[in-house]
Write a protein that holds these residues in place. Structure first.
Motif, short mmCIF file in Angstrom:
data_model
loop_
_atom_site.label_atom_id
_atom_site.label_comp_id
_atom_site.label_asym_id
_atom_site.label_seq_id
_atom_site.Cartn_x
_atom_site.Cartn_y
_atom_site.Cartn_z
N SER A 385 0.82 -1.21 0.00
CA SER A 385 0.00 0.00 0.00
C SER A 385 0.85 1.25 0.00
O SER A 385 2.05 1.23 0.34
N ASP A 386 0.19 2.36 -0.36
CA ASP A 386 0.82 3.67 -0.26
C ASP A 386 0.98 4.12 1.18
O ASP A 386 1.61 5.15 1.44
N ASP A 387 0.38 3.40 2.13
CA ASP A 387 0.57 3.74 3.54
C ASP A 387 1.89 3.22 4.09
O ASP A 387 2.12 3.22 5.29
N ILE A 405 4.74 -5.51 7.59
CA ILE A 405 6.06 -4.95 7.30
C ILE A 405 5.90 -3.46 7.14
O ILE A 405 5.11 -3.00 6.31
N ARG A 406 6.65 -2.68 7.92
CA ARG A 406 6.58 -1.22 7.85
C ARG A 406 7.86 -0.69 7.21
O ARG A 406 8.96 -1.08 7.58
N THR A 407 7.67 0.22 6.24
CA THR A 407 8.81 0.76 5.51
C THR A 407 8.75 2.29 5.55
O THR A 407 7.87 2.88 6.18
N ASP A 408 9.70 2.92 4.86
CA ASP A 408 9.79 4.38 4.87
C ASP A 408 9.35 5.00 3.56
O ASP A 408 9.56 6.19 3.33
N SER A 409 8.71 4.22 2.67
CA SER A 409 8.28 4.76 1.38
C SER A 409 7.08 3.97 0.87
O SER A 409 6.86 2.82 1.27
N ALA A 424 9.50 -9.25 -2.62
CA ALA A 424 10.28 -8.13 -3.17
C ALA A 424 9.41 -6.89 -3.19
O ALA A 424 8.32 -6.90 -3.78
N LEU A 425 9.89 -5.82 -2.55
CA LEU A 425 9.12 -4.59 -2.42
C LEU A 425 9.76 -3.48 -3.24
O LEU A 425 10.83 -2.99 -2.89
N PRO A 426 9.13 -3.05 -4.34
CA PRO A 426 9.61 -1.87 -5.07
C PRO A 426 9.02 -0.60 -4.48
O PRO A 426 7.83 -0.55 -4.16
N HIS A 427 9.85 0.42 -4.32
CA HIS A 427 9.43 1.63 -3.60
C HIS A 427 9.46 2.86 -4.50
O HIS A 427 10.15 2.91 -5.52
N ASP A 428 8.74 3.88 -4.05
CA ASP A 428 8.79 5.18 -4.71
C ASP A 428 10.16 5.84 -4.57
O ASP A 428 10.53 6.66 -5.40
N HIS A 453 18.25 1.56 -9.82
CA HIS A 453 17.31 2.46 -10.48
C HIS A 453 17.56 3.91 -10.08
O HIS A 453 17.96 4.20 -8.95
N ARG A 454 17.29 4.81 -11.02
CA ARG A 454 17.46 6.24 -10.79
C ARG A 454 16.13 6.95 -10.58
O ARG A 454 16.12 8.15 -10.33
N ARG A 455 15.04 6.24 -10.74
CA ARG A 455 13.71 6.79 -10.55
C ARG A 455 12.87 5.79 -9.77
O ARG A 455 13.34 4.71 -9.38
N MET A 456 11.62 6.13 -9.54
CA MET A 456 10.69 5.27 -8.84
C MET A 456 10.69 3.86 -9.43
O MET A 456 10.65 3.69 -10.64
N VAL A 457 10.74 2.85 -8.56
CA VAL A 457 10.68 1.46 -9.00
C VAL A 457 9.20 1.04 -8.99
O VAL A 457 8.55 1.07 -7.94
N CYS A 458 8.69 0.67 -10.15
CA CYS A 458 7.24 0.45 -10.31
C CYS A 458 6.83 -0.99 -10.02
O CYS A 458 5.71 -1.23 -9.56
N CYS A 459 7.69 -1.96 -10.33
CA CYS A 459 7.25 -3.34 -10.24
C CYS A 459 8.46 -4.25 -10.05
O CYS A 459 9.60 -3.90 -10.38
N SER A 460 8.20 -5.44 -9.50
CA SER A 460 9.21 -6.48 -9.38
C SER A 460 8.58 -7.81 -9.78
O SER A 460 7.36 -7.98 -9.68
N ALA A 461 9.42 -8.73 -10.25
CA ALA A 461 8.92 -10.04 -10.67
C ALA A 461 10.02 -11.07 -10.46
O ALA A 461 11.18 -10.85 -10.82
N TRP A 462 9.64 -12.22 -9.87
CA TRP A 462 10.58 -13.32 -9.65
C TRP A 462 10.53 -14.28 -10.83
O TRP A 462 9.49 -14.47 -11.46
N CYS A 463 11.68 -14.87 -11.12
CA CYS A 463 11.79 -15.92 -12.13
C CYS A 463 12.36 -17.15 -11.44
O CYS A 463 13.52 -17.14 -11.01
N GLU A 464 11.56 -18.18 -11.34
CA GLU A 464 11.98 -19.38 -10.61
C GLU A 464 12.79 -20.35 -11.47
O GLU A 464 13.39 -21.29 -10.94
N ASP A 465 12.81 -20.13 -12.79
CA ASP A 465 13.42 -21.12 -13.70
C ASP A 465 14.72 -20.65 -14.33
O ASP A 465 15.21 -21.28 -15.27
#
Length: 494
Positions: A385-387, A405-409, A424-428, A453-465
């Motif tokens: 969440s954005d909270d 889990i509490r974060t700073d972004s 995996a948590l991508p942050h603003d 990254h140099r800007r906001m990280v929008c998404c993450s994805a795992w690859c198990e294979d």
């Protein structure tokens, strides 16, 4: 001959001053009575609709009020003088107090209480800082090893979403605000295919569970299904760009334009979809395949999620109930379950396992926009969440999360590794952090030596294979990054 102490002298002087002021008050009261009589005589000669006795009572009452205020004013002046005298004495000892503290107890007790509070605050602060230092040393003993393997550069605008194919050949797909989706070779970082059939920003991309088909959602209020055929190039040797997690060195502004230096990427292009899913009245922000791949679900800013038959593009169900725009949707890998998240601070679980009953459950626990909610192994759902919190939920007990889990972004589209049970948590704030399912922080991906990254990280994805790259991230810096996350055996056992 006994010597009179300083406190007794001050008390005697204060008593004498109060006595003199009481005499002054008495003289003032008598003067006020004479003054009131004169005013009463003057008012008797003035025109008034009030009877004389009513006017006389009013004057008496106003006179009493004035005398009470005068008494209080004089007492207040006397108390202020006493406070100044005591503060002068306490100033020698290095302490002074405001008069508001006198009613709370003896000055000595107040001073002692204040000192103990300050001492306790210092102890608490010292203990907290010490614990933080100790915990940082503990984290290094089981820290995951993170290695940047490959950067995928070619989009001309920010990348909103990415995904990895579930079938061979294993390729990476990215969805960008430049109205295109791209397929990449994971090993070489080369663009294999480009889809340009949308008229708006491509907001998400998901691959069919068994066939070479992709599902993309767009700001043009549609979702497209399109087929692809790619051939992987020969792998190239990878330079050693390993780095420990948690390195944090900000980039300069000069580095932000690096992605603009590359020219247009030449690769095969698909311009028309196999089928178009359209019935939304707003931006389609996400889409996903239902188990089996015969149906797909879309989430839109029109506050609804739609379920379609992919082959016929027919709308099967319109899922309504959210109060604000939807932000994400996700399907269960083995069951006919759908979870949708929204800006209304909730996410909903839709159950299609029984054809005759389509139940819905509402999860409430966040205080701001729920940016994503994804299924994990077993009966768990993880929401971000954005909270600035991530919550792990048990589908059997939806009243409260089993971990927070509490974060700073603010947190964007999260992903969970099935094999390692890592979130995996991508942050603003350009960070990507890794946590286990119980909420223990494992690592933070490096952002130093021109990595990350140099800007906001929008998404993450795992690859198990894939052995070389098992985590991918994308951001608004127009690039996707492949990472190798080596989890120590101690963490895997947990």
């Amino acid at each position: 001959m006994p010597v009179e102490s300083g406190s007794s002298i001050a008390a005697r002087q204060a008593k004498q001053k109060r006595k003199s002021h009481s005499l002054s008050i008495g003289r003032t009261n008598s003067t006020e009575q004479e003054r009131a009589g004169m005013q009463r005589d003057m008012l008797e000669g003035q025109d008034s609709k009030l009877p004389i006795h009513v006017r006389s009572n009013l004057l008496d009452l106003f006179g009493q009020i004035e005398r009470e205020f005068e008494n209080l004013y004089i007492e207040n002046l006397e108390l202020r003088r006493e406070i100044d005298t005591l503060n002068e004495r306490l100033a020698v000892e290095g302490q002074a107090f405001d008069g508001s503290d006198l009613g709370k107890g003896p000055l000595k007790a107040k001073a002692s209480h204040s000192t103990s509070q300050l001492s306790q605050k210092l102890k608490t602060t010292y203990k907290a800082s010490t614990s933080k230092i100790v915990s940082s040393f503990k984290a290094t003993t089981s820290r995951a090893v993170c290695q940047l393997v490959k950067e995928y550069v070619g989009h001309r605008d920010g990348i909103w979403d990415l995904s990895v194919t579930r079938t061979q050949p294993v390729v990476l797909g990215t969805a960008s605000a430049d109205h295109s989706a791209m397929l990449w070779s994971i090993e070489t970082g080369k663009c294999l295919l480009k889809y340009v059939g949308h008229a708006g920003s491509v907001n998400s991309i998901r691959f069919h569970p068994t066939e070479q088909m992709a599902l993309t959602a767009s700001g043009d209020q549609t979702a497209h299904v399109w087929r692809y055929m790619v051939q992987l190039p020969a792998p190239q040797p990878v330079a050693d760009v390993s780095a420990n997690c948690d390195e944090d060195v900000d980039f300069s502004d000069k580095d932000e334009a690096d992605g603009d230096a590359d020219g247009p990427i030449e690769c095969p292009t698909i311009r028309l979809p196999s089928s178009t899913l359209k019935s939304h009245q707003g931006v389609v922000i996400a889409a996903d395949w239902l188990v089996g791949g015969k149906q797909a679900v879309t989430a839109s800013w029109d506050r609804t999620a739609n379920l379609y038959e992919v082959e016929t593009s027919e709308l099967v169900h319109s899922l309504t109930g959210h109060d604000q725009e939807l932000t994400h949707c996700c399907t269960h890998p083995t069951q006919r379950l759908v979870v949708t998240s929204s800006r209304d601070t909730t996410f909903r679980l839709w159950d299609f396992r029984d054809p005759s009953i389509h139940s819905v459950n509402v999860f409430q626990g966040h205080t701001d926009t729920v940016t994503s909610a994804v299924f994990t192994v077993g009966d768990n759902v993880v929401s971000g969440s954005d909270d600035r919190t991530v919550k792990v939920w048990d589908l059997k007990n939806m009243r409260s999360p089993i971990a927070t889990i509490r974060t700073d972004s603010a947190i964007n589209r999260i992903s969970v590794s099935v094999n390692h049970r890592i979130i995996a948590l991508p942050h603003d704030n350009r960070q990507v952090r890794l946590f286990d399912m119980s909420g223990v922080r494992l690592a933070r991906l490096p952002r130093s030596n021109r990595q990350g990254h140099r800007r906001m990280v929008c998404c993450s994805a795992w690859c198990e294979d894939n052995a070389s790259c098992n985590l991918f991230s994308c951001g608004f810096d127009r690039q996707a990054i492949g990472w190798n996350i080596n989890i120590p055996a101690l963490l895997q056992e947990k």
